[in-house]
Enzyme design. Sequence first.
Site, PDB file in Angstrom:
ATOM      1  N   HIS A 362       0.829  -1.300  -0.268  1.00 29.95           N
ATOM      2  CA  HIS A 362      -0.264  -0.125   0.138  1.00 29.95           C
ATOM      3  C   HIS A 362       1.107   1.616  -0.037  1.00 29.95           C
ATOM      4  O   HIS A 362       0.204   2.791  -0.102  1.00 29.95           O
ATOM      5  CB  HIS A 362      -0.878   0.347   1.279  1.00 29.95           C
ATOM      6  CG  HIS A 362      -2.371  -1.339   1.245  1.00 29.95           C
ATOM      7  ND1 HIS A 362      -3.171  -1.426   0.584  1.00 29.95           N
ATOM      8  CD2 HIS A 362      -2.055  -2.140   1.909  1.00 29.95           C
ATOM      9  CE1 HIS A 362      -4.249  -2.036   0.697  1.00 29.95           C
ATOM     10  NE2 HIS A 362      -3.546  -2.587   1.784  1.00 29.95           N
ATOM     11  N   LYS A 553      -8.799  14.531   4.072  1.00 25.81           N
ATOM     12  CA  LYS A 553      -7.400  12.878   3.927  1.00 25.81           C
ATOM     13  C   LYS A 553      -6.581  12.790   4.702  1.00 25.81           C
ATOM     14  O   LYS A 553      -6.053  14.106   5.477  1.00 25.81           O
ATOM     15  CB  LYS A 553      -6.826  12.742   2.391  1.00 25.81           C
ATOM     16  CG  LYS A 553      -5.693  13.931   1.601  1.00 25.81           C
ATOM     17  CD  LYS A 553      -5.940  14.234   0.908  1.00 25.81           C
ATOM     18  CE  LYS A 553      -6.272  14.023  -0.395  1.00 25.81           C
ATOM     19  NZ  LYS A 553      -6.371  12.685  -0.934  1.00 25.81           N
ATOM     20  N   ARG A 554      -5.681  12.476   5.785  1.00 31.79           N
ATOM     21  CA  ARG A 554      -4.987  12.470   6.053  1.00 31.79           C
ATOM     22  C   ARG A 554      -3.244  13.673   6.063  1.00 31.79           C
ATOM     23  O   ARG A 554      -3.857  13.437   4.667  1.00 31.79           O
ATOM     24  CB  ARG A 554      -3.945  11.065   6.345  1.00 31.79           C
ATOM     25  CG  ARG A 554      -4.279   9.475   7.136  1.00 31.79           C
ATOM     26  CD  ARG A 554      -4.485  10.355   9.422  1.00 31.79           C
ATOM     27  NE  ARG A 554      -3.756  10.521   9.458  1.00 31.79           N
ATOM     28  CZ  ARG A 554      -3.357   9.802  10.662  1.00 31.79           C
ATOM     29  NH1 ARG A 554      -3.919   8.743  11.006  1.00 31.79           N
ATOM     30  NH2 ARG A 554      -1.860   9.990  11.178  1.00 31.79           N
ATOM     31  N   LYS A 559       0.811  14.561   0.320  1.00 35.24           N
ATOM     32  CA  LYS A 559      -0.217  14.668  -0.115  1.00 35.24           C
ATOM     33  C   LYS A 559      -0.744  16.767  -0.593  1.00 35.24           C
ATOM     34  O   LYS A 559      -1.681  17.166  -1.011  1.00 35.24           O
ATOM     35  CB  LYS A 559      -1.473  14.648   0.766  1.00 35.24           C
ATOM     36  CG  LYS A 559      -1.194  12.751   0.965  1.00 35.24           C
ATOM     37  CD  LYS A 559      -2.570  12.634   2.497  1.00 35.24           C
ATOM     38  CE  LYS A 559      -2.217  11.150   2.828  1.00 35.24           C
ATOM     39  NZ  LYS A 559      -3.100  10.071   1.503  1.00 35.24           N
ATOM     40  N   THR A 661      -8.431   6.461  -2.456  1.00 31.72           N
ATOM     41  CA  THR A 661      -9.717   5.944  -2.534  1.00 31.72           C
ATOM     42  C   THR A 661     -10.995   7.236  -1.925  1.00 31.72           C
ATOM     43  O   THR A 661     -12.010   6.911  -2.473  1.00 31.72           O
ATOM     44  CB  THR A 661      -9.952   5.188  -1.382  1.00 31.72           C
ATOM     45  OG1 THR A 661      -9.785   5.801  -0.166  1.00 31.72           O
ATOM     46  CG2 THR A 661      -9.292   3.945  -2.344  1.00 31.72           C
ATOM     47  N   LYS A 665     -14.859   8.593  -3.777  1.00 32.93           N
ATOM     48  CA  LYS A 665     -15.775   9.256  -3.100  1.00 32.93           C
ATOM     49  C   LYS A 665     -16.289  10.101  -3.922  1.00 32.93           C
ATOM     50  O   LYS A 665     -17.559  10.557  -3.973  1.00 32.93           O
ATOM     51  CB  LYS A 665     -14.946   9.032  -1.712  1.00 32.93           C
ATOM     52  CG  LYS A 665     -15.397   7.200  -0.960  1.00 32.93           C
ATOM     53  CD  LYS A 665     -14.580   7.793   0.270  1.00 32.93           C
ATOM     54  CE  LYS A 665     -13.836   6.337   0.225  1.00 32.93           C
ATOM     55  NZ  LYS A 665     -13.006   6.314   1.986  1.00 32.93           N
TER      56      LYS A 665
END
Length: 823
Positions: A362, A553-554, A559, A661, A665
Site C-alpha cells: 500500500h 485525507k490524512r 499529499k 480512495t 468517493k
Amino acid sequence: MAVSSSFLVTPDSVRASFLHYLRFQRGVEFERSSRLDHLTSLCLAVRETLVNRRLDTQRAWRRAQPKIVNYLSMEYMIGRLLRNNLIATELFEPVQEALGSLGLSLDELLDAEDDAGLGNGGLGRLAACFLDSMATLDLPVYGYGLRYDYGIFRQKIRDGWQEEVPDTWLKNGYPWEIHRPDLTVQVFMGGHVDWGVAANGEHQPRWLPARHLFGVPYDVLIPGFGTKTVIVLRLWRAEAPEEFDFEIFSRGDYLRAVEQRERAAAITRVLYPPDDTEAGRELRLTQEYFLVACAVRDVINRFERHRDGDWSSFPAKVAFQLNDTHPALTVAELMRFFVDEAGLPWAKAWEITTGVCNYTNHTLLPEALETWPAEQMQRLLPRHVQVIHEINRRFLDEVRLRVPGEADRIGRMSIFQDNGDYRFRMANLAMAGSRRVNGVARLHTDLLRRHLARDFAELWPEKFVSITNGITPRRWLLACNPALAEAITRRIGDSWPRDLDRLEQLRAFAEDSDFQDEVLAIKHANKVALAGTIRELTGVDVDPASLFDVQVKRLHEYKRQLLNALHIIALYNRLQIDPNAELTPRTFIFAAKAAPAYHMAKRVIRLINAIADTVNRDPVVAGRLKVVFLPDYRVTLAEKIIPAADLSEQISTAGLEASGTGNMKLALNGALTIGTLDGANVEMLEAIGAENMFIFGLTAEEVAELRASGRYNPWEYYEADPDLRGALEVLHRGALVGGDPGVLHDLWASLMHHGDRYLVLADFRPYLEAQRRAAALYRHRRAWAAAVIRNIAGMGRFSSDRSIREYASLVWDLPAVPVNGTR
Ligand code: 26V
C-alpha cells in the site's frame, strides 16, 4: 436441526424486540430510558437479523466446504454500522415505523452512534469497504483484526494546533460485537529455543516461550447488500491467563501479579498511528505477532475440525491476504507451525505456505516500509528468527541458482538487512512467502515492479498483479447521499448499488437540463446541510452558493495540503492588492489528522487554521473567500463532507500516493477532481475524460527525473513567480500568526532550505492554472453540471465489488457460495 423459520420482520416485531432488549438487556422501563438505552436496544434488535443470516451462511458454507479466504489487517475503519445494517437487512422502514410508534426519532439514534475507528486512514477504510463487497459477492471470507480499546485518537483544535484525545469508543459497550470466549486461543512469546532430538534421531528445535497469553475473539457481523450472506470480522483482544498470576499470588506478590495482567492486556490497548518514531515500537511488533498468531491458530483450528491432518489440501481450502506487511509474520508463523508442530518436512511446509499467502503493498514511501531490529525480533520471537533465517538461506540459494554471481541482487533481496544495523525487511519476507503480490492502482503496481519489488518481479513476474482499489457504493452513495441515489435510481433503475457499471447509462443524461437541475439542487441541499455542520463545529458561516473546495485525507507532506494552502494565500494576496478582482467565491474545506509525532504535518494544520482566522475575519474578502478546518476527520465526518463537495483536491506529488480512495468517493458524489497524475487518478482520468477533470503538474516520471538529476532548485521557481513569492513571504514573515516567524518557520525551511522534497514549488504555477480552469467552469452552471454527471457516470469501475472480483479471480481463485436464507 437448524431452525429455518421464515419469519417476517414487521414494525410490530421490531418494536417487540426493541422493548424486550430495553427491559431485559438494559433493565429500564421505557418511560425512564435514555438515548443510549434506545440506541443499544435498537442495535441488538437489528442484530437478530444479522445473526439469523449468519447462521444460514454458516450452514451454506458447511455444505459447500469451500475454500475460505482470511483477510488479515491491523486496521479496519468501519465507522458507524446502524444505518448500513438497516439498509442491508431492509429494515430501515419497519424500524422507522416502530420507533415512530414509540415517539422516537431514528435520525437522532443514527447520529448517536460512535464510530469504530480501528484504523488510521486509507488502508483501514479500504479493508472496511472490502468486507462490505466480500459479503455482497457471497464470498467465503473471514476478516481478522485487533479489538483496540482505543482507536484512532480524537482530534481537537486548540489555538490552531492539533490536540490528541483518547478515543473511548467502547465506554458504553459495543452492541454489534459478539464475545466468543469459546474460541479463545493461546499465544506464546519470548523465551529461547532448545535443541531436542526427534524420533528419527535428527535435531529438533523446541521453542520454550517465556510467557503466554490468550487471544479472545469478538465477532462483528458484516451483512452483504442484496444477499443473505453475512461474514464475520473477528477482532482479538489480549488477556492474561488466570494461572499466570496464580503462582505469583500464592507467593503473596499481589501487585506484581496485577501488573503482569495489565502488561498482557496492554497488547490490544491502542491503535498505533503511522509514526516512524522509534519509541514505543516494541508493543507494535507484539501486536502484529498477536494478530498473526490468533488468526493462524483460528484458521488451523477450523481446518482441523473438518479434515484430519492432511495438510496437502490446505492450499485448496485456505488463503491468507496480508494487508500490507503488518501481518507478514504469517509466513513465519505458518512455517513454524508446519515444521515444529505438524512435523512436515521443510520443503513441503514451504510449498504449502507459499501456496496460501498473498501480500498487498500500500505504499512505496521508504519511511513507511517496515523493518524490525534483529534483537527486538530475537527477544520476542526467538524461534521465528531461526525460521526466517532458514527461509532466507534457502530463498537466496534459489535466487543464486537462477541468476548466478549477482551479489548485489542477493543483498537487495535478502530478508535480512546486514549493514551494521541488523534488521528484518518485512516486505521481502512477504514477497518471498507469497503466491501473489499486488499493488493498489496501475501506476503504483508499475512503480512497485520497477523499484521496491524489481528483483522479485524479474525472477517471478507471474507473482505480480495489479488490482486497483475501489469503494463500496452502498456506504459512499446509497447511504451517505440518499437524494442523489434516488435521482440516479429514477433515471437508470435500482440495480446500480450492486452493479456500479450501470452508472455509465447516466452519460446519456449529461446534457439533460432536468437531470442537471436536479443534480445541482441536490448538491446545493447537501451544501446547506454541511454549512450547518461547519457552523456547529467551527462557528464559521459559509455560503452554500460558493464553490466548496475540499481536501480531506490524512495529513502528510506528500499529499501537499501545503500546496493548497499556498494557493489560498495567493488568492488572498491578490484580493489585498486588488479588492475588486474577479473571483469565483470559494469555501476551502480541510479535514485531516496528523500523526501525533509528525512535526511538519502538525505545522501545516497550524498554518491552515492561521489562514482561516485571517481570511474569515477580513471584510475585504468577505463573500468571496472562506477557509475552514473541520476537526476530527473520521468516517462519519467524511459521510457529511463528501456529498457536499464541488471540487476534490487530489494533489499529491506524482508517484507517491499509491491509489487514494477519497478521490473515488468524491467523484462518485459529483465533485470534479483537481489532481496530479498519481495513484488511481490516472485511471479515473481514463474513465471520466480529460475535459471533465483538472489535471496538472509533473508526472511520476518527471518527478523521478527531476529528483534524480539533483538539479531541482526551489529558488528558481521562487524567483520566477511573483504569486508564489508573495505566498511564501507570508509564511516567512509569520504574518498569519501574529508576526511570529518562528511558528511556521519549519514549513518555510522545508521548502526553501531542505530541498522541497515534495516539489511543491515546481507544481505551484500549473496548480494555479488548473484552479483557474475549475473556477471558470464553475461559473457555467450547465457545463459544470454536465461534467459532474460525466464524472458520476465514469465511476462504475471504482466499486470495491470490482476490486474484490479481481482478488477472487486473480489472487484467491475463490468461487462464491450463495446462501438461500429466508430472512
Ligand atoms: C504504516 C504504519 C507504520 C507504523 C505503525 C502504524 C502504521 C500504520 C499505517 C502505515 C502505512 C499505511 C499505508 C497506507 O495507508 N496506504 C494507503 O493505502 C490506501 C489503500 O490502498 C491507498 O489508497 C493510499 O494511497 C495509501 O497511502
